[in-house]
Design a protein around this motif. Structure first.
Motif, PDB file in Angstrom:
ATOM      1  N   UNK A  67      29.358  47.338  45.748  1.00 46.23           N
ATOM      2  CA  UNK A  67      30.502  46.426  45.771  1.00 46.23           C
ATOM      3  C   UNK A  67      31.662  47.007  46.588  1.00 46.23           C
ATOM      4  N   UNK A  68      31.870  48.321  46.511  1.00 46.18           N
ATOM      5  CA  UNK A  68      32.981  48.943  47.229  1.00 46.18           C
ATOM      6  C   UNK A  68      32.898  48.689  48.738  1.00 46.18           C
ATOM      7  N   UNK A  69      31.731  48.917  49.325  1.00 44.11           N
ATOM      8  CA  UNK A  69      31.597  48.790  50.781  1.00 44.11           C
ATOM      9  C   UNK A  69      31.899  47.380  51.286  1.00 44.11           C
ATOM     10  N   UNK A  70      31.331  46.324  50.682  1.00 47.27           N
ATOM     11  CA  UNK A  70      31.697  44.983  51.157  1.00 47.27           C
ATOM     12  C   UNK A  70      33.171  44.651  50.963  1.00 47.27           C
ATOM     13  N   UNK A  71      33.760  45.145  49.865  1.00 44.61           N
ATOM     14  CA  UNK A  71      35.191  44.901  49.651  1.00 44.61           C
ATOM     15  C   UNK A  71      36.015  45.581  50.742  1.00 44.61           C
ATOM     16  N   UNK A  72      35.631  46.808  51.089  1.00 42.10           N
ATOM     17  CA  UNK A  72      36.354  47.537  52.136  1.00 42.10           C
ATOM     18  C   UNK A  72      36.176  46.860  53.488  1.00 42.10           C
ATOM     19  N   UNK A  73      34.980  46.355  53.741  1.00 44.69           N
ATOM     20  CA  UNK A  73      34.719  45.654  55.002  1.00 44.69           C
ATOM     21  C   UNK A  73      35.504  44.345  55.056  1.00 44.69           C
ATOM     22  N   UNK A  74      35.520  43.633  53.926  1.00 49.25           N
ATOM     23  CA  UNK A  74      36.200  42.333  53.888  1.00 49.25           C
ATOM     24  C   UNK A  74      37.716  42.472  53.988  1.00 49.25           C
ATOM     25  N   UNK A  75      38.274  43.560  53.465  1.00 51.10           N
ATOM     26  CA  UNK A  75      39.730  43.725  53.454  1.00 51.10           C
ATOM     27  C   UNK A  75      40.105  45.199  53.655  1.00 51.10           C
ATOM     28  N   UNK A  76      39.996  45.705  54.892  1.00 53.01           N
ATOM     29  CA  UNK A  76      40.265  47.126  55.153  1.00 53.01           C
ATOM     30  C   UNK A  76      41.689  47.574  54.800  1.00 53.01           C
ATOM     31  N   UNK A  77      42.641  46.653  54.740  1.00 57.74           N
ATOM     32  CA  UNK A  77      44.019  47.037  54.416  1.00 57.74           C
ATOM     33  C   UNK A  77      44.164  47.498  52.965  1.00 57.74           C
ATOM     34  N   UNK A  78      43.229  47.091  52.104  1.00 62.43           N
ATOM     35  CA  UNK A  78      43.298  47.486  50.698  1.00 62.43           C
ATOM     36  C   UNK A  78      42.313  48.601  50.353  1.00 62.43           C
ATOM     37  N   UNK A  79      41.773  49.260  51.365  1.00 63.99           N
ATOM     38  CA  UNK A  79      40.686  50.201  51.134  1.00 63.99           C
ATOM     39  C   UNK A  79      41.093  51.385  50.239  1.00 63.99           C
ATOM     40  N   UNK A  80      42.325  51.885  50.380  1.00 66.36           N
ATOM     41  CA  UNK A  80      42.758  53.001  49.528  1.00 66.36           C
ATOM     42  C   UNK A  80      42.844  52.557  48.075  1.00 66.36           C
ATOM     43  N   UNK A  81      43.310  51.354  47.858  1.00 64.91           N
ATOM     44  CA  UNK A  81      43.371  50.799  46.498  1.00 64.91           C
ATOM     45  C   UNK A  81      41.969  50.693  45.904  1.00 64.91           C
TER      46      UNK A  81
END
Length: 196
Positions: free
Chosen positions: A40-54
């Motif tokens: 789940x982490x990887x698709x979320x990071x791909x979908x919204x890179x601006x929130x990746x640290x969160x």
């Protein structure tokens, strides 16, 4: 199979509840669940890179706390909770084999390898740590390094390379998973050779 799972998680990653699911999956993956949080982490990071640290912090905290829960299950409730869970996943024999002749150095190595690439499965290592009564503070620090370090590294990669890393991951998902596993197995073998 990896591609269909990837597509499903890309859709899940766009939901408003994605962060809650990321925490839940990160937590239960470390103690009783089979699916890794990276799914789940990887698709979320791909979908919204601006929130990746969160996302990295959410996954790290969930995974570390889940590891502590796994340790507590092993320490306080092996027979009633851990053994049936391990048997359900077909990991009870692997667990029993690991338990014999293992020491703190092995536990720390397993925490790093399972935290980074799920070799052996993370839930097996967290429960085993509790059964063997590994010092909880030492276990916690190792979990912070292994799981927190992994999610922070992934967050850094996405923060640095952003959306451009999406095509790279989508085209090479199976290859990347195999490479990560091969590197960790090689490190494990080197450790064994140096130990003897």
């Amino acid at each position: 199979m990896l591609k269909s799972l990837y597509d499903w998680t890309m859709r899940l990653a766009e939901r408003p509840s994605a962060e809650i699911w990321l925490f839940i999956i990160s937590f239960i993956e470390s103690s009783i669940f089979l699916v890794p949080a990276e799914v789940l982490f990887l698709p979320m990071a791909i979908a919204n890179p601006k929130k990746v640290w969160r996302y990295g912090i959410i996954a790290s905290v969930g995974s570390i706390l889940g590891g502590v829960a796994g340790w507590m299950i092993g320490y306080f409730a092996f027979a009633t909770i851990a053994a049936p869970v391990l048997e359900f996943y077909g990991k009870l024999d692997e667990f029993e084999a690991m338990k014999s002749g293992i020491d703190i150095n092995w536990i720390l190595l397993f925490l790093i390898t399972s935290g980074a690439a799920h070799l052996p499965p993370l839930k097996v290592v967290t429960i085993l740590s509790g059964v063997l009564q590994v010092n909880l503070l030492l276990f916690f620090v190792a979990a912070v390094v292994a799981r927190g370090g992994k999610f922070m590294l992934l967050s850094w990669l996405f923060a640095k390379y952003g959306v451009s890393i999406r095509d790279f991951i989508e085209k090479r998902l199976n290859w990347l998973a195999a490479l990560a596993a091969a590197i960790l197995i090689a490190l494990y073998l080197v450790y064994e050779l140096l130990k003897h």
